[in-house]
Design a protein around this motif. Structure first.
Motif, PDB file in Angstrom:
ATOM      1  N   ALA A  44     -47.711  37.937 -44.890  1.00 34.57           N
ATOM      2  CA  ALA A  44     -46.889  37.599 -46.114  1.00 34.57           C
ATOM      3  C   ALA A  44     -47.486  36.755 -46.921  1.00 34.57           C
ATOM      4  CB  ALA A  44     -45.397  37.198 -45.689  1.00 34.57           C
ATOM      5  N   ALA A  45     -47.325  36.883 -48.186  1.00 35.98           N
ATOM      6  CA  ALA A  45     -48.104  35.875 -49.297  1.00 35.98           C
ATOM      7  C   ALA A  45     -47.037  34.605 -49.198  1.00 35.98           C
ATOM      8  CB  ALA A  45     -48.033  36.392 -50.512  1.00 35.98           C
ATOM      9  N   ARG A  46     -45.657  34.751 -48.712  1.00 38.30           N
ATOM     10  CA  ARG A  46     -44.875  33.648 -48.940  1.00 38.30           C
ATOM     11  C   ARG A  46     -43.534  33.831 -47.613  1.00 38.30           C
ATOM     12  NH1 ARG A  46     -40.224  31.762 -52.384  1.00 38.30           N
ATOM     13  NH2 ARG A  46     -40.376  29.516 -52.370  1.00 38.30           N
ATOM     14  N   ARG A  47     -43.292  32.930 -46.940  1.00 37.00           N
ATOM     15  CA  ARG A  47     -42.201  32.889 -45.882  1.00 37.00           C
ATOM     16  C   ARG A  47     -41.124  32.021 -46.185  1.00 37.00           C
ATOM     17  NH1 ARG A  47     -45.791  31.753 -40.524  1.00 37.00           N
ATOM     18  NH2 ARG A  47     -46.375  29.892 -41.814  1.00 37.00           N
ATOM     19  N   VAL A  48     -40.073  32.492 -46.001  1.00 38.82           N
ATOM     20  CA  VAL A  48     -38.848  31.671 -46.306  1.00 38.82           C
ATOM     21  C   VAL A  48     -37.832  31.968 -45.137  1.00 38.82           C
ATOM     22  CG1 VAL A  48     -36.779  31.774 -47.953  1.00 38.82           C
ATOM     23  CG2 VAL A  48     -39.119  31.939 -48.854  1.00 38.82           C
ATOM     24  N   ILE A  49     -37.009  31.054 -44.714  1.00 43.88           N
ATOM     25  CA  ILE A  49     -35.880  31.013 -44.054  1.00 43.88           C
ATOM     26  C   ILE A  49     -34.588  30.748 -45.008  1.00 43.88           C
ATOM     27  CG2 ILE A  49     -34.333  29.649 -42.467  1.00 43.88           C
ATOM     28  CD1 ILE A  49     -37.075  28.587 -41.175  1.00 43.88           C
ATOM     29  N   ASP A  50     -33.722  31.779 -44.875  1.00 43.60           N
ATOM     30  CA  ASP A  50     -32.657  31.914 -45.713  1.00 43.60           C
ATOM     31  C   ASP A  50     -31.411  31.527 -44.668  1.00 43.60           C
ATOM     32  OD1 ASP A  50     -29.919  32.779 -46.756  1.00 43.60           O
ATOM     33  OD2 ASP A  50     -31.184  34.236 -48.076  1.00 43.60           O
ATOM     34  N   VAL A  51     -30.921  30.228 -44.731  1.00 42.11           N
ATOM     35  CA  VAL A  51     -29.794  29.782 -43.722  1.00 42.11           C
ATOM     36  C   VAL A  51     -28.460  29.918 -44.585  1.00 42.11           C
ATOM     37  CG1 VAL A  51     -30.219  27.640 -44.148  1.00 42.11           C
ATOM     38  CG2 VAL A  51     -29.090  28.267 -42.078  1.00 42.11           C
ATOM     39  N   SER A  52     -27.442  30.251 -43.938  1.00 41.40           N
ATOM     40  CA  SER A  52     -26.055  30.262 -44.463  1.00 41.40           C
ATOM     41  C   SER A  52     -25.259  29.693 -43.539  1.00 41.40           C
ATOM     42  CB  SER A  52     -25.465  31.681 -44.993  1.00 41.40           C
ATOM     43  OG  SER A  52     -25.657  32.865 -43.809  1.00 41.40           O
ATOM     44  N   GLY A  53     -24.171  28.967 -44.021  1.00 40.75           N
ATOM     45  CA  GLY A  53     -23.238  28.573 -42.915  1.00 40.75           C
ATOM     46  C   GLY A  53     -22.165  27.830 -43.777  1.00 40.75           C
ATOM     47  N   ASP A  54     -20.978  27.272 -42.639  1.00 40.82           N
ATOM     48  CA  ASP A  54     -20.017  26.617 -43.397  1.00 40.82           C
ATOM     49  C   ASP A  54     -19.858  25.266 -42.845  1.00 40.82           C
ATOM     50  OD1 ASP A  54     -18.962  27.074 -40.939  1.00 40.82           O
ATOM     51  OD2 ASP A  54     -17.262  28.317 -41.496  1.00 40.82           O
ATOM     52  N   GLY A  55     -20.782  24.774 -41.962  1.00 37.01           N
ATOM     53  CA  GLY A  55     -20.829  23.239 -41.763  1.00 37.01           C
ATOM     54  C   GLY A  55     -21.885  22.647 -41.446  1.00 37.01           C
ATOM     55  N   PRO A  56     -22.000  21.098 -41.330  1.00 40.85           N
ATOM     56  CA  PRO A  56     -23.305  20.729 -40.802  1.00 40.85           C
ATOM     57  C   PRO A  56     -23.539  20.629 -39.371  1.00 40.85           C
ATOM     58  CG  PRO A  56     -21.401  19.123 -41.227  1.00 40.85           C
ATOM     59  CD  PRO A  56     -20.801  20.508 -41.614  1.00 40.85           C
ATOM     60  N   ALA A  57     -24.608  20.185 -39.055  1.00 48.18           N
ATOM     61  CA  ALA A  57     -25.109  20.264 -37.617  1.00 48.18           C
ATOM     62  C   ALA A  57     -24.218  19.208 -37.010  1.00 48.18           C
ATOM     63  CB  ALA A  57     -26.555  19.928 -37.513  1.00 48.18           C
ATOM     64  N   ASN A  58     -23.736  19.692 -35.521  1.00 52.51           N
ATOM     65  CA  ASN A  58     -22.986  18.726 -34.872  1.00 52.51           C
ATOM     66  C   ASN A  58     -23.434  18.998 -33.406  1.00 52.51           C
ATOM     67  OD1 ASN A  58     -21.999  21.242 -33.898  1.00 52.51           O
ATOM     68  ND2 ASN A  58     -20.181  21.135 -35.046  1.00 52.51           N
ATOM     69  N   ALA A  59     -24.623  19.323 -33.131  1.00 49.14           N
ATOM     70  CA  ALA A  59     -24.963  19.584 -31.874  1.00 49.14           C
ATOM     71  C   ALA A  59     -26.445  19.890 -31.723  1.00 49.14           C
ATOM     72  CB  ALA A  59     -24.411  20.634 -30.977  1.00 49.14           C
ATOM     73  N   GLY A  60     -27.394  19.539 -30.754  1.00 47.59           N
ATOM     74  CA  GLY A  60     -28.667  19.696 -30.879  1.00 47.59           C
ATOM     75  C   GLY A  60     -29.362  18.663 -31.692  1.00 47.59           C
ATOM     76  N   VAL A  61     -30.589  19.016 -31.809  1.00 49.60           N
ATOM     77  CA  VAL A  61     -31.413  18.271 -32.674  1.00 49.60           C
ATOM     78  C   VAL A  61     -31.045  18.066 -34.098  1.00 49.60           C
ATOM     79  CG1 VAL A  61     -33.399  19.057 -31.185  1.00 49.60           C
ATOM     80  CG2 VAL A  61     -33.070  20.306 -33.345  1.00 49.60           C
ATOM     81  N   PRO A  62     -31.132  17.113 -34.834  1.00 42.46           N
ATOM     82  CA  PRO A  62     -30.921  17.090 -36.230  1.00 42.46           C
ATOM     83  C   PRO A  62     -31.322  18.214 -37.056  1.00 42.46           C
ATOM     84  CG  PRO A  62     -31.676  14.948 -35.378  1.00 42.46           C
ATOM     85  CD  PRO A  62     -32.065  15.954 -34.481  1.00 42.46           C
ATOM     86  N   ALA A  63     -30.752  18.224 -38.095  1.00 44.39           N
ATOM     87  CA  ALA A  63     -31.363  19.317 -39.137  1.00 44.39           C
ATOM     88  C   ALA A  63     -32.455  18.941 -39.700  1.00 44.39           C
ATOM     89  CB  ALA A  63     -30.111  19.460 -40.199  1.00 44.39           C
ATOM     90  N   ARG A  64     -32.707  17.707 -39.968  1.00 39.21           N
ATOM     91  CA  ARG A  64     -34.136  17.389 -40.429  1.00 39.21           C
ATOM     92  C   ARG A  64     -35.144  17.472 -39.646  1.00 39.21           C
ATOM     93  NH1 ARG A  64     -33.786  11.660 -43.859  1.00 39.21           N
ATOM     94  NH2 ARG A  64     -32.130  12.446 -45.368  1.00 39.21           N
ATOM     95  N   ALA A  65     -35.087  17.549 -38.237  1.00 40.07           N
ATOM     96  CA  ALA A  65     -36.187  18.100 -37.213  1.00 40.07           C
ATOM     97  C   ALA A  65     -36.434  19.313 -37.228  1.00 40.07           C
ATOM     98  CB  ALA A  65     -35.694  17.750 -35.856  1.00 40.07           C
ATOM     99  N   GLY A  66     -35.399  20.233 -37.609  1.00 40.75           N
ATOM    100  CA  GLY A  66     -35.613  21.850 -38.001  1.00 40.75           C
ATOM    101  C   GLY A  66     -36.267  21.971 -39.069  1.00 40.75           C
ATOM    102  N   ARG A  67     -35.944  21.283 -40.068  1.00 43.70           N
ATOM    103  CA  ARG A  67     -36.861  21.227 -41.487  1.00 43.70           C
ATOM    104  C   ARG A  67     -38.248  21.005 -41.280  1.00 43.70           C
ATOM    105  NH1 ARG A  67     -34.369  17.648 -46.325  1.00 43.70           N
ATOM    106  NH2 ARG A  67     -35.530  15.935 -44.719  1.00 43.70           N
ATOM    107  N   ALA A  68     -38.407  19.832 -40.445  1.00 43.35           N
ATOM    108  CA  ALA A  68     -39.808  19.348 -40.467  1.00 43.35           C
ATOM    109  C   ALA A  68     -40.567  20.600 -39.672  1.00 43.35           C
ATOM    110  CB  ALA A  68     -39.820  18.186 -39.438  1.00 43.35           C
ATOM    111  N   ALA A  69     -39.953  21.109 -38.752  1.00 45.62           N
ATOM    112  CA  ALA A  69     -40.704  22.254 -38.060  1.00 45.62           C
ATOM    113  C   ALA A  69     -41.057  23.361 -39.193  1.00 45.62           C
ATOM    114  CB  ALA A  69     -39.859  22.984 -37.197  1.00 45.62           C
ATOM    115  N   ALA A  70     -40.218  23.791 -39.913  1.00 48.62           N
ATOM    116  CA  ALA A  70     -40.612  24.736 -41.078  1.00 48.62           C
ATOM    117  C   ALA A  70     -41.562  24.213 -41.915  1.00 48.62           C
ATOM    118  CB  ALA A  70     -39.326  25.046 -41.582  1.00 48.62           C
ATOM    119  N   GLU A  71     -41.586  23.169 -42.203  1.00 49.48           N
ATOM    120  CA  GLU A  71     -42.553  22.218 -43.224  1.00 49.48           C
ATOM    121  C   GLU A  71     -43.878  22.298 -42.749  1.00 49.48           C
ATOM    122  OE1 GLU A  71     -40.932  18.385 -43.608  1.00 49.48           O
ATOM    123  OE2 GLU A  71     -39.757  18.946 -45.496  1.00 49.48           O
ATOM    124  N   ALA A  72     -44.152  22.085 -41.181  1.00 48.31           N
ATOM    125  CA  ALA A  72     -45.494  22.070 -40.563  1.00 48.31           C
ATOM    126  C   ALA A  72     -45.990  23.561 -40.663  1.00 48.31           C
ATOM    127  CB  ALA A  72     -45.208  21.726 -39.163  1.00 48.31           C
TER     128      ALA A  72
END
Length: 228
Positions: A140-168
């Motif tokens: 693929a020329a470009r890769r995208v995660i399209d996340v949809s939801g109705d609330g912030p993270a309240n369990a597991g690793v912080p959202a920023r940690a997941g974002r960092a995994a995507a950035e890497a």
């Protein structure tokens, strides 16, 4: 990190819904990460999945998906809730015309809510989605995660940690915030979740608005890939 390995392993073991086609290059690989945590009831789940299915039957979206230099996009659908709770509803599928788009729409329509309604492990969902994109069989020329939801993270690793995994991995993350119960969710997604060139957040006031919002979001994501 153990959490990262756990997320990658969990996504690697997910079941599939459609057979993977020949691994031809595509303009965009798009992982649709759909919140099915406890805040999403069965009626709202139906509205979300109906909205995604309708989008892949939309003539404008099909035309845009097939208008790039490679003539196709690749799509997979991941349902997520609490830590370790992932379900691959639609495996990687190439959309290069109306027939393939209808196959994806039909698979989405047929998706049951298998996961128990759990917590909102958004960070882990992003990690699992990044791992899913890393295994996409379509170059693929470009890769995208399209996340949809109705609330912030309240369990597991912080959202920023997941974002960092995507950035890497050079993956863009966009978001659709359903704000009927969390008025600040759009701002939270903008601050904690999205990343990458041209990353954006759209909002839906309620689940009744979801279908049109996700159609607009997918059109924008696909359009961005064509000019990247």
């Amino acid at each position: 990190m153990p959490i990262t390995r756990r997320a990658a392993l969990a996504s690697a073991l997910l079941p599939t819904a459609l057979p993977v086609a020949t691994a031809e290059p595509v303009d965009l690989a798009l992982a649709l990460a759909v919140d099915v945590s406890a805040s999403v009831d069965f009626a709202e789940f139906g509205l979300m999945m109906g909205g995604y299915a309708a989008a892949f039957r939309d003539a404008e979206l099909i035309a845009r998906a097939t208008s790039g230099p490679r003539g196709a996009v690749a799509v997979a659908v991941l349902l997520w809730a609490g830590p370790g709770e992932h379900d691959l509803a639609v495996t990687w599928s190439r959309v290069g015309g109306a027939e393939e788009a209808e196959a994806v729409a039909a698979a989405i329509d047929a998706t049951p809510r298998i996961l128990p309604p759990g917590a909102t492990a958004l960070g882990e969902a992003l990690m699992a989605s990044a791992a899913l994109l890393a295994r996409c069989p379509f170059p693929a020329a470009r890769r995208v995660i399209d996340v949809s939801g109705d609330g912030p993270a309240n369990a597991g690793v912080p959202a920023r940690a997941g974002r960092a995994a995507a950035e890497a991995l050079g993956i863009t993350v966009n978001a659709l915030a359903v704000v009927h119960e969390e008025p600040e969710l759009e701002a939270y997604y903008a601050e904690e979740v999205i990343t990458g060139p041209g990353a954006f957040v759209l909002r839906a006031e309620t689940y009744e608005d979801f279908a049109e919002a996700i159609r607009r979001k997918l059109l924008r994501e696909i359009g961005a890939a064509l000019v990247a």
